[in-house]
Motif scaffolding. Structure first.
Motif, PDB file in Angstrom:
ATOM      1  N   MET A   1       1.236  19.478 108.412  1.00 21.37           N
ATOM      2  CA  MET A   1       2.341  19.092 107.724  1.00 21.37           C
ATOM      3  C   MET A   1       2.170  19.240 106.198  1.00 21.37           C
ATOM      4  SD  MET A   1       4.624  16.222 109.148  1.00 21.37           S
ATOM      5  CE  MET A   1       4.845  16.215 110.625  1.00 21.37           C
ATOM      6  N   GLU A   2       3.155  19.707 105.257  1.00 21.27           N
ATOM      7  CA  GLU A   2       3.115  19.838 103.828  1.00 21.27           C
ATOM      8  C   GLU A   2       3.144  18.354 103.635  1.00 21.27           C
ATOM      9  OE1 GLU A   2       6.294  21.927 102.302  1.00 21.27           O
ATOM     10  OE2 GLU A   2       6.224  23.482 103.784  1.00 21.27           O
ATOM     11  N   THR A   3       2.522  18.313 102.275  1.00 22.79           N
ATOM     12  CA  THR A   3       2.630  16.937 101.584  1.00 22.79           C
ATOM     13  C   THR A   3       3.358  16.895 100.287  1.00 22.79           C
ATOM     14  OG1 THR A   3       0.460  17.497 100.356  1.00 22.79           O
ATOM     15  CG2 THR A   3       0.177  16.272 102.380  1.00 22.79           C
ATOM     16  N   LYS A   9       8.559  14.718  93.943  1.00 26.61           N
ATOM     17  CA  LYS A   9       9.249  13.517  94.036  1.00 26.61           C
ATOM     18  C   LYS A   9      10.165  12.892  92.811  1.00 26.61           C
ATOM     19  CE  LYS A   9       6.502  11.290  97.541  1.00 26.61           C
ATOM     20  NZ  LYS A   9       5.801  10.073  97.904  1.00 26.61           N
ATOM     21  N   VAL A  10       9.502  13.260  91.533  1.00 23.82           N
ATOM     22  CA  VAL A  10       9.964  13.115  90.324  1.00 23.82           C
ATOM     23  C   VAL A  10      11.150  14.183  89.993  1.00 23.82           C
ATOM     24  CG1 VAL A  10       9.515  13.189  87.907  1.00 23.82           C
ATOM     25  CG2 VAL A  10       8.149  11.855  89.238  1.00 23.82           C
ATOM     26  N   ARG A  11      10.868  15.463  90.488  1.00 22.96           N
ATOM     27  CA  ARG A  11      11.757  16.535  90.197  1.00 22.96           C
ATOM     28  C   ARG A  11      12.876  16.233  91.150  1.00 22.96           C
ATOM     29  NH1 ARG A  11       7.539  20.714  90.272  1.00 22.96           N
ATOM     30  NH2 ARG A  11       8.259  20.962  92.414  1.00 22.96           N
ATOM     31  N   ALA A  12      12.843  15.890  92.143  1.00 21.93           N
ATOM     32  CA  ALA A  12      13.993  15.490  93.191  1.00 21.93           C
ATOM     33  C   ALA A  12      14.743  14.349  92.666  1.00 21.93           C
ATOM     34  CB  ALA A  12      13.295  15.109  94.499  1.00 21.93           C
TER      35      ALA A  12
END
Length: 140
Positions: A1-3, A9-12
């Motif tokens: 899985m990707e991390t 998270k900040v961009r989202a």
């Protein structure tokens, strides 16, 4: 899985702030994002859009056959809504019997591309979700 990195998270969070910052979602009676998502993201509309994307042009009965389980009434309602909102176009031919065909608009194709991205994400992560469900069932 990707991390997922902290930067992602900040961009989202910034994107979400731009989308929802002007709306108090706890008290808003009308949210345009919720309104559009509700109409275009129910299971029947998604299946209609994906089938039209795959087949290019479909008539009502063929579409009903491909969207297994949908009633005539619900298919008719969803087609009218999707046409009104600009996802698809309906073309009627003056023949006996009348022939009606449905196809995606450019707007509908753009939305279908996002659905494909989501479908690819689901395919990538579905085994993990199923494994988690099994673990929860076993622990009960």
């Amino acid at each position: 899985m990707e991390t997922i990195t902290e930067n992602q998270k900040v961009r989202a969070k910034e994107k979400l702030r731009k989308m929802f910052g002007h709306i108090d979602l706890r008290t808003a009676e009308y949210c345009p994002i919720r309104d559009v998502m509700a109409l275009a993201s129910d299971k029947w509309s998604i299946l209609i859009i994906l089938n039209l994307g795959y087949s290019q042009v479909l008539r009502f009965n063929k579409l009903k056959k491909y969207v297994y389980g949908i009633s005539n009434k619900v298919l008719s309602e969803r087609l009218k809504t999707l046409e009104t909102d600009g996802y698809l176009e309906r073309k009627m031919y003056a023949e006996v019997p009348i022939r009606v065909e449905y196809r995606l608009t450019d707007f509908g194709y753009a939305y279908m591309q996002k659905l494909i991205d989501l479908t690819e994400w689901i395919t990538h992560y579905s085994d993990a979700v199923i494994d988690r469900r099994k673990k929860v069932q076993l622990s009960k």
